[in-house]
Motif scaffolding. Structure first.
Motif, PDB file in Angstrom:
ATOM      1  N   HIS A   1      50.231  30.111  61.293  1.00 15.21           N
ATOM      2  CA  HIS A   1      51.078  30.903  60.404  1.00 15.21           C
ATOM      3  C   HIS A   1      51.646  29.987  59.320  1.00 15.21           C
ATOM      4  N   ILE A   2      50.824  29.703  58.322  1.00 11.87           N
ATOM      5  CA  ILE A   2      51.174  28.713  57.304  1.00 11.87           C
ATOM      6  C   ILE A   2      52.480  29.059  56.593  1.00 11.87           C
ATOM      7  N   ASN A   3      52.588  30.303  56.111  1.00 10.69           N
ATOM      8  CA  ASN A   3      53.788  30.699  55.380  1.00 10.69           C
ATOM      9  C   ASN A   3      55.042  30.581  56.238  1.00 10.69           C
ATOM     10  N   TYR A   4      54.940  30.976  57.501  1.00 11.68           N
ATOM     11  CA  TYR A   4      56.100  30.895  58.382  1.00 11.68           C
ATOM     12  C   TYR A   4      56.497  29.436  58.626  1.00 11.68           C
ATOM     13  N   GLY A   5      55.486  28.586  58.789  1.00  8.73           N
ATOM     14  CA  GLY A   5      55.778  27.166  58.983  1.00  8.73           C
ATOM     15  C   GLY A   5      56.477  26.571  57.783  1.00  8.73           C
TER      16      GLY A   5
ATOM     17  N   PHE B   1      46.903  32.186  47.166  1.00  5.01           N
ATOM     18  CA  PHE B   1      46.408  31.346  48.259  1.00  5.01           C
ATOM     19  C   PHE B   1      45.483  32.157  49.163  1.00  5.01           C
ATOM     20  N   LYS B   2      45.854  33.421  49.399  1.00  7.43           N
ATOM     21  CA  LYS B   2      45.051  34.328  50.218  1.00  7.43           C
ATOM     22  C   LYS B   2      44.849  35.626  49.445  1.00  7.43           C
TER      23      LYS B   2
ATOM     24  N   PHE C   1      54.742  20.421  58.887  1.00  4.38           N
ATOM     25  CA  PHE C   1      55.121  21.408  57.871  1.00  4.38           C
ATOM     26  C   PHE C   1      56.264  20.913  56.996  1.00  4.38           C
ATOM     27  N   LEU C   2      57.009  19.930  57.454  1.00  3.50           N
ATOM     28  CA  LEU C   2      58.051  19.350  56.607  1.00  3.50           C
ATOM     29  C   LEU C   2      57.433  18.669  55.394  1.00  3.50           C
TER      30      LEU C   2
ATOM     31  N   ALA D   1      58.321  30.841  50.709  1.00  8.05           N
ATOM     32  CA  ALA D   1      57.489  29.634  50.803  1.00  8.05           C
ATOM     33  C   ALA D   1      56.051  30.005  51.152  1.00  8.05           C
ATOM     34  N   GLY D   2      55.126  29.402  50.442  1.00  2.21           N
ATOM     35  CA  GLY D   2      53.716  29.673  50.681  1.00  2.21           C
ATOM     36  C   GLY D   2      53.155  30.799  49.846  1.00  2.21           C
TER      37      GLY D   2
END
Length: 258
Positions: A144-148, A228-229, A194-195, A33-34
């Motif tokens: 931590h966008i990806n982790y969220g 994204f990054k 994040f949901l 995800a992310g």
């Protein structure tokens, strides 16, 4: 004895066996995800990887795997020998989402046996710099966008697979951090927004990989989310063929295993 080379060969074999067992064309992993949408396109369409991780990066990832395994064994010990409560505790709990072709494995979940509530956590290892950014004096809100997105995807899957859970928002989400430098441990809560973000991400990803049939239609840095990054490219297993495609070289789809 060249143990460094021997260990690298071992890790490459472990990685290959894991992919053969767990990777399924046409499905996503919740842990991705992310990720860059083009990377997801390559995986979804079963395009053969052009790059393997560097040896040192493989060893870093392995350290995280070993810590995960130790935590898993510790929780199993707690379940078998100590815990007597109102929750079912599950480790490496597989979930499959109904709305999306996604499979994930939750590091640890606690689901109430009769009430509508649950907790889930994912284990993360970090070196000093990342730890300081997360817990230091000048650390910002959860970043931590990806982790969220990853753990929120797990929550969606848990809601789909557990009869006692009626809503995603009845699941508390968190990370359990392990600092590699001195073995410190901390817990961090993941905000429920994040949901919503996870739903948006997977909607965009599924639309992207199904509507685009030819990789030459994908325009890096023009289409949003590719990547994204910028640092994602350094660790991408399709880095070489991605750059070749940008230059106009078309790739061929890998044959599906029979």
């Amino acid at each position: 004895m060249d143990l460094e080379n021997i260990y690298s060969q071992y890790l490459n074999n472990e990685s290959r066996e894991y992919k053969e067992t767990n990777y399924q064309p046409g499905r996503f992993s919740a842990s991705s995800a992310g990720s860059c949408l083009k990377k997801q396109w390559y995986r979804y369409h079963n395009i053969e990887e052009s790059n393997v991780p560097k040896k040192q990066d493989m060893r870093k990832m392995r350290l995280g795997t070993l810590v995960h395994k130790d935590f898993e064994n510790a929780v199993k010990f707690y379940i078998d020998r100590i815990y007597r409560g109102d929750y079912n505790i599950k480790t490496e709990h597989e979930v499959n989402l109904e709305e999306y072709p996604i499979t994930g494995h939750i590091d640890v979940a606690m689901v109430h046996k009769s009430e509508n509530k649950a907790w889930i956590w994912d284990y993360k290892t970090a070196a000093a710099f990342s730890w300081k950014k997360t817990f230091g004096r000048h650390s910002n809100e959860f970043h931590h966008i990806n982790y969220g997105l990853q753990v929120a995807t797990y929550a969606m899957g848990l809601c789909d697979t557990e009869s006692t859970i009626k809503s995603y928002f009845d699941i508390e989400m968190g990370l359990i951090w392990y600092k590699k430098d001195d073995s410190s441990m901390r817990e961090q809560t993941i905000p429920e927004n994040f949901l919503f973000e996870a739903h948006n991400y997977w909607d965009d990803t599924l639309r992207f990989v199904t509507e685009i049939k030819d990789e030459t239609e994908i325009k890096a840095k023009v289409n949003e989310g590719i990547p994204f990054k910028s640092w994602e490219c350094n660790y991408c297993n399709w880095k070489t063929i991605c750059h070749e495609q940008i230059k106009g070289t078309k790739i061929k789809e890998k044959e599906y295993a029979s």
